[in-house]
Design a protein around this motif. Structure first.
Motif, PDB file in Angstrom:
ATOM      1  N   LEU A 106      -9.573   0.927   0.531  1.00 34.74           N
ATOM      2  CA  LEU A 106      -8.121   0.910   0.490  1.00 34.74           C
ATOM      3  C   LEU A 106      -7.580   1.996  -0.434  1.00 34.74           C
ATOM      4  CD1 LEU A 106      -5.866  -0.991   1.529  1.00 34.74           C
ATOM      5  CD2 LEU A 106      -6.100  -2.236  -0.609  1.00 34.74           C
ATOM      6  N   GLU A 107      -6.618   2.767   0.048  1.00 35.86           N
ATOM      7  CA  GLU A 107      -5.986   3.731  -0.864  1.00 35.86           C
ATOM      8  C   GLU A 107      -4.499   3.425  -0.979  1.00 35.86           C
ATOM      9  OE1 GLU A 107      -3.994   6.297   0.445  1.00 35.86           O
ATOM     10  OE2 GLU A 107      -4.292   5.577   2.509  1.00 35.86           O
ATOM     11  N   TRP A 108      -3.959   3.803  -2.104  1.00 43.37           N
ATOM     12  CA  TRP A 108      -2.640   3.350  -2.496  1.00 43.37           C
ATOM     13  C   TRP A 108      -1.520   3.664  -1.515  1.00 43.37           C
ATOM     14  CZ3 TRP A 108       0.678   0.355  -4.561  1.00 43.37           C
ATOM     15  CH2 TRP A 108       1.973   0.788  -4.813  1.00 43.37           C
ATOM     16  N   GLU A 109      -1.419   4.906  -1.089  1.00 45.02           N
ATOM     17  CA  GLU A 109      -0.301   5.293  -0.226  1.00 45.02           C
ATOM     18  C   GLU A 109      -0.265   4.473   1.059  1.00 45.02           C
ATOM     19  OE1 GLU A 109       2.112   7.113  -0.996  1.00 45.02           O
ATOM     20  OE2 GLU A 109       1.329   7.929  -2.872  1.00 45.02           O
ATOM     21  N   GLY A 110      -1.424   4.376   1.674  1.00 44.58           N
ATOM     22  CA  GLY A 110      -1.508   3.630   2.924  1.00 44.58           C
ATOM     23  C   GLY A 110      -1.195   2.157   2.713  1.00 44.58           C
ATOM     24  N   PHE A 111      -1.699   1.617   1.630  1.00 42.32           N
ATOM     25  CA  PHE A 111      -1.474   0.207   1.325  1.00 42.32           C
ATOM     26  C   PHE A 111       0.012  -0.063   1.150  1.00 42.32           C
ATOM     27  CE2 PHE A 111      -1.211  -3.159  -2.014  1.00 42.32           C
ATOM     28  CZ  PHE A 111      -1.662  -4.208  -1.225  1.00 42.32           C
ATOM     29  N   ARG A 112       0.640   0.774   0.368  1.00 40.56           N
ATOM     30  CA  ARG A 112       2.072   0.635   0.105  1.00 40.56           C
ATOM     31  C   ARG A 112       2.870   0.668   1.412  1.00 40.56           C
ATOM     32  NH1 ARG A 112       5.969  -1.283  -1.267  1.00 40.56           N
ATOM     33  NH2 ARG A 112       7.792  -0.387  -2.283  1.00 40.56           N
ATOM     34  N   ALA A 113       2.526   1.608   2.269  1.00 43.81           N
ATOM     35  CA  ALA A 113       3.254   1.768   3.533  1.00 43.81           C
ATOM     36  C   ALA A 113       3.027   0.574   4.455  1.00 43.81           C
ATOM     37  CB  ALA A 113       2.819   3.059   4.226  1.00 43.81           C
ATOM     38  N   ARG A 114       1.812   0.108   4.525  1.00 47.03           N
ATOM     39  CA  ARG A 114       1.527  -1.006   5.419  1.00 47.03           C
ATOM     40  C   ARG A 114       2.123  -2.305   4.906  1.00 47.03           C
ATOM     41  NH1 ARG A 114      -3.567  -2.336   7.387  1.00 47.03           N
ATOM     42  NH2 ARG A 114      -4.455  -1.949   5.350  1.00 47.03           N
ATOM     43  N   LEU A 115       2.204  -2.452   3.595  1.00 44.15           N
ATOM     44  CA  LEU A 115       2.868  -3.625   3.025  1.00 44.15           C
ATOM     45  C   LEU A 115       4.335  -3.629   3.423  1.00 44.15           C
ATOM     46  CD1 LEU A 115       2.013  -4.179  -0.744  1.00 44.15           C
ATOM     47  CD2 LEU A 115       1.577  -5.740   1.142  1.00 44.15           C
ATOM     48  N   ALA A 116       4.957  -2.489   3.281  1.00 45.43           N
ATOM     49  CA  ALA A 116       6.393  -2.373   3.535  1.00 45.43           C
ATOM     50  C   ALA A 116       6.734  -2.669   4.988  1.00 45.43           C
ATOM     51  CB  ALA A 116       6.876  -0.973   3.152  1.00 45.43           C
ATOM     52  N   ALA A 117       5.750  -2.471   5.869  1.00 43.06           N
ATOM     53  CA  ALA A 117       6.005  -2.637   7.301  1.00 43.06           C
ATOM     54  C   ALA A 117       5.815  -4.068   7.779  1.00 43.06           C
ATOM     55  CB  ALA A 117       5.088  -1.702   8.094  1.00 43.06           C
ATOM     56  N   ARG A 118       5.409  -4.952   6.876  1.00 41.70           N
ATOM     57  CA  ARG A 118       5.108  -6.310   7.309  1.00 41.70           C
ATOM     58  C   ARG A 118       6.051  -7.341   6.716  1.00 41.70           C
ATOM     59  NH1 ARG A 118      -0.109  -6.449   9.623  1.00 41.70           N
ATOM     60  NH2 ARG A 118       0.350  -8.631  10.029  1.00 41.70           N
TER      61      ARG A 118
ATOM     62  N   ALA B 234       3.816  -4.057  -5.873  1.00 38.71           N
ATOM     63  CA  ALA B 234       2.784  -3.572  -4.946  1.00 38.71           C
ATOM     64  C   ALA B 234       1.637  -2.948  -5.729  1.00 38.71           C
ATOM     65  CB  ALA B 234       3.383  -2.570  -3.970  1.00 38.71           C
ATOM     66  N   ARG B 235       1.981  -2.226  -6.774  1.00 39.49           N
ATOM     67  CA  ARG B 235       0.933  -1.613  -7.608  1.00 39.49           C
ATOM     68  C   ARG B 235       0.087  -2.676  -8.289  1.00 39.49           C
ATOM     69  NH1 ARG B 235       0.782   3.705  -8.135  1.00 39.49           N
ATOM     70  NH2 ARG B 235       2.695   4.883  -7.767  1.00 39.49           N
ATOM     71  N   ARG B 236       0.748  -3.719  -8.764  1.00 41.53           N
ATOM     72  CA  ARG B 236      -0.011  -4.796  -9.414  1.00 41.53           C
ATOM     73  C   ARG B 236      -0.948  -5.471  -8.425  1.00 41.53           C
ATOM     74  NH1 ARG B 236       4.887  -6.943 -11.932  1.00 41.53           N
ATOM     75  NH2 ARG B 236       4.588  -8.816 -10.679  1.00 41.53           N
ATOM     76  N   LEU B 237      -0.477  -5.655  -7.205  1.00 43.73           N
ATOM     77  CA  LEU B 237      -1.317  -6.286  -6.187  1.00 43.73           C
ATOM     78  C   LEU B 237      -2.494  -5.382  -5.831  1.00 43.73           C
ATOM     79  CD1 LEU B 237      -1.867  -8.608  -4.274  1.00 43.73           C
ATOM     80  CD2 LEU B 237      -0.279  -7.577  -2.631  1.00 43.73           C
ATOM     81  N   PHE B 238      -2.209  -4.128  -5.673  1.00 46.63           N
ATOM     82  CA  PHE B 238      -3.252  -3.144  -5.340  1.00 46.63           C
ATOM     83  C   PHE B 238      -4.349  -3.145  -6.407  1.00 46.63           C
ATOM     84  CE2 PHE B 238      -4.825   1.296  -5.542  1.00 46.63           C
ATOM     85  CZ  PHE B 238      -5.301   1.419  -4.252  1.00 46.63           C
ATOM     86  N   ALA B 239      -3.921  -3.063  -7.655  1.00 49.30           N
ATOM     87  CA  ALA B 239      -4.889  -3.043  -8.758  1.00 49.30           C
ATOM     88  C   ALA B 239      -5.575  -4.398  -8.908  1.00 49.30           C
ATOM     89  CB  ALA B 239      -4.179  -2.661 -10.059  1.00 49.30           C
ATOM     90  N   GLY B 240      -4.780  -5.459  -8.743  1.00 54.96           N
ATOM     91  CA  GLY B 240      -5.323  -6.803  -8.911  1.00 54.96           C
ATOM     92  C   GLY B 240      -6.443  -7.102  -7.925  1.00 54.96           C
ATOM     93  N   MET B 241      -6.251  -6.672  -6.699  1.00 55.70           N
ATOM     94  CA  MET B 241      -7.281  -6.912  -5.692  1.00 55.70           C
ATOM     95  C   MET B 241      -8.585  -6.235  -6.078  1.00 55.70           C
ATOM     96  SD  MET B 241      -5.629  -6.858  -1.906  1.00 55.70           S
ATOM     97  CE  MET B 241      -5.076  -5.195  -1.999  1.00 55.70           C
ATOM     98  N   ARG B 242      -8.465  -4.979  -6.460  1.00 52.17           N
ATOM     99  CA  ARG B 242      -9.676  -4.238  -6.834  1.00 52.17           C
ATOM    100  C   ARG B 242     -10.376  -4.879  -8.027  1.00 52.17           C
ATOM    101  NH1 ARG B 242      -8.958   2.195  -6.648  1.00 52.17           N
ATOM    102  NH2 ARG B 242      -8.682   2.440  -4.408  1.00 52.17           N
ATOM    103  N   GLU B 243      -9.570  -5.280  -9.014  1.00 53.05           N
ATOM    104  CA  GLU B 243     -10.163  -5.877 -10.222  1.00 53.05           C
ATOM    105  C   GLU B 243     -10.872  -7.191  -9.896  1.00 53.05           C
ATOM    106  OE1 GLU B 243      -6.515  -4.139 -12.930  1.00 53.05           O
ATOM    107  OE2 GLU B 243      -6.880  -6.314 -12.886  1.00 53.05           O
ATOM    108  N   VAL B 244     -10.180  -8.036  -9.178  1.00 53.02           N
ATOM    109  CA  VAL B 244     -10.750  -9.351  -8.882  1.00 53.02           C
ATOM    110  C   VAL B 244     -12.041  -9.210  -8.072  1.00 53.02           C
ATOM    111  CG1 VAL B 244     -10.409 -11.468  -7.548  1.00 53.02           C
ATOM    112  CG2 VAL B 244      -8.595 -10.638  -9.050  1.00 53.02           C
ATOM    113  N   ILE B 245     -12.001  -8.346  -7.070  1.00 55.70           N
ATOM    114  CA  ILE B 245     -13.182  -8.167  -6.224  1.00 55.70           C
ATOM    115  C   ILE B 245     -14.348  -7.571  -7.022  1.00 55.70           C
ATOM    116  CG2 ILE B 245     -14.097  -6.893  -4.246  1.00 55.70           C
ATOM    117  CD1 ILE B 245     -12.341  -9.342  -3.578  1.00 55.70           C
ATOM    118  N   ALA B 246     -14.046  -6.566  -7.830  1.00 53.11           N
ATOM    119  CA  ALA B 246     -15.108  -5.934  -8.616  1.00 53.11           C
ATOM    120  C   ALA B 246     -15.732  -6.934  -9.586  1.00 53.11           C
ATOM    121  CB  ALA B 246     -14.540  -4.734  -9.387  1.00 53.11           C
TER     122      ALA B 246
END
Length: 292
Positions: A151-163, A208-220
């Motif tokens: 997952l990369e940030w730009e794409g994630f942000r855009a796909r979140l916004a579209a849903r 969105a940034r917190r979610l993006f980072a949070g996912m990576r942290e939790v999974i790692a």
DNA sequence: AAGGGCCCCTGAAAGC
DNA sequence: TGCTTTCAGGGGCCCT
């Protein structure tokens, strides 16, 4: 419930034991777990082949064999256990051992599944088998991995916004992000401080940034602690994961939030139990139609 | 596109 | 104590 961190841990524990080994015999005890070929054809394709590599994609474990690839989805309670022929896994698991791969070094790999939801797929099996087609399509449509390099940030942000979907449901959608299940969806939202009912498109840039980072942290972190064992999960060596002790909200209804002390709440969203802290994860604004 | 409901399946937990 | 009911959950599928 094997989710990404659990399947990754299984892959890591099994890799050194399977890669390079030859599967001398495939013992099918319960044929319904095989998809893509009947038991005889399945065996013919697997037996005598070496294991070239193990991979994971979302919650699928892929075994690359000399004469075809297998995919295993453990669903809720599936286990892949590497052991000696005589090892006793206990009556319940013994009763639900459905497929046994006998290796050329005298060990065996057992597929165990007490809930009977998991399946073993022969990926280049019968193309007309609807169950196989379905699995191939699911694999093909899997979203990015919620990790570095995925997952990369730009794409994630855009796909979140579209849903417009509620975040809890969206995180469970394997085509949106691959590998999260009920446990980690809840933990990621807690880490990000976002209520599970929030609509994806309503998130601020900061959220969105917190979610993006949070996912990576939790999974790692979950991978680091070898996964979560709440029910049936064990890794390829039969060991439980220790992330269970580090869960903040999942399965902790009524307990104090480790951050603020408020009582953890539970609600059903999209048919799945969801756990969250009502203070750290403020609920969405009520809809305009809701009034007094 | 989103969400509800149903199904698969069985052990564990809760209810009586 | 022991029998019965409910629940959990990944994900497909159908319907609105």
């Amino acid at each position: 419930m094997p989710e990404l961190p659990e399947v990754e841990t299984i892959k890591r524990t099994l890799s050194p034991r399977l890669v390079g080994r030859t599967i001398e015999k495939m013992e099918v005890r319960t044929p319904k777990f095989l998809v893509g070929a009947g038991p005889d054809e399945f065996r013919r394709r697997v037996e005598g082949g070496r294991v070239l590599d193990l991979e994971r994609r979302g919650k699928f474990l892929i075994l690359r064999l000399e004469d075809g690839d297998l995919a295993v989805h453990l669903k809720m309670a599936g286990q892949l256990v590497w052991c000696r022929p005589g090892d006793d896994l206990g009556p319940t698991r013994e009763k639900h051992t459905h497929v046994v791969f006998h290796l050329d070094d005298g060990h065996e790999l057992r597929y165990v599944d007490t809930r009977h939801f998991g399946r073993v797929y022969l990926l280049d099996g019968d193309p007309d088998d609807p169950l196989l087609r379905r699995a191939l399509r699911t694999l093909d449509e899997l979203g990015p991995e919620p990790r570095e390099g995925g997952l990369e940030w730009e794409g994630f942000r855009a796909r979140l916004a579209a849903r417009a979907a509620r975040l809890k449901s969206l995180l469970l959608d394997q085509a949106f992000v691959a590998g999260l299940g009920n446990i980690y969806a809840d933990e990621c939202l807690f880490r990000a401080g976002i209520h599970p009912l929030r609509l994806a498109s309503s998130l601020s840039e900061e959220e969105a940034r917190r979610l993006f980072a949070g996912m990576r942290e939790v999974i790692a972190e979950a991978i680091e602690f070898r996964g979560t064992s709440v029910r049936d999960y064990v890794d390829g060596e039969g060991r439980e994961g220790s992330f269970s002790e580090r869960l903040n909200v999942y399965g902790r209804t009524g307990e104090a939030c480790p951050r603020c002390g408020a009582a953890i709440e539970r609600m059903v969203i999209g048919g799945r139990s969801s756990h969250f802290c009502p203070r750290c994860q403020p609920p969405p604004e009520p809809s305009p139609r809701t009034n007094v």
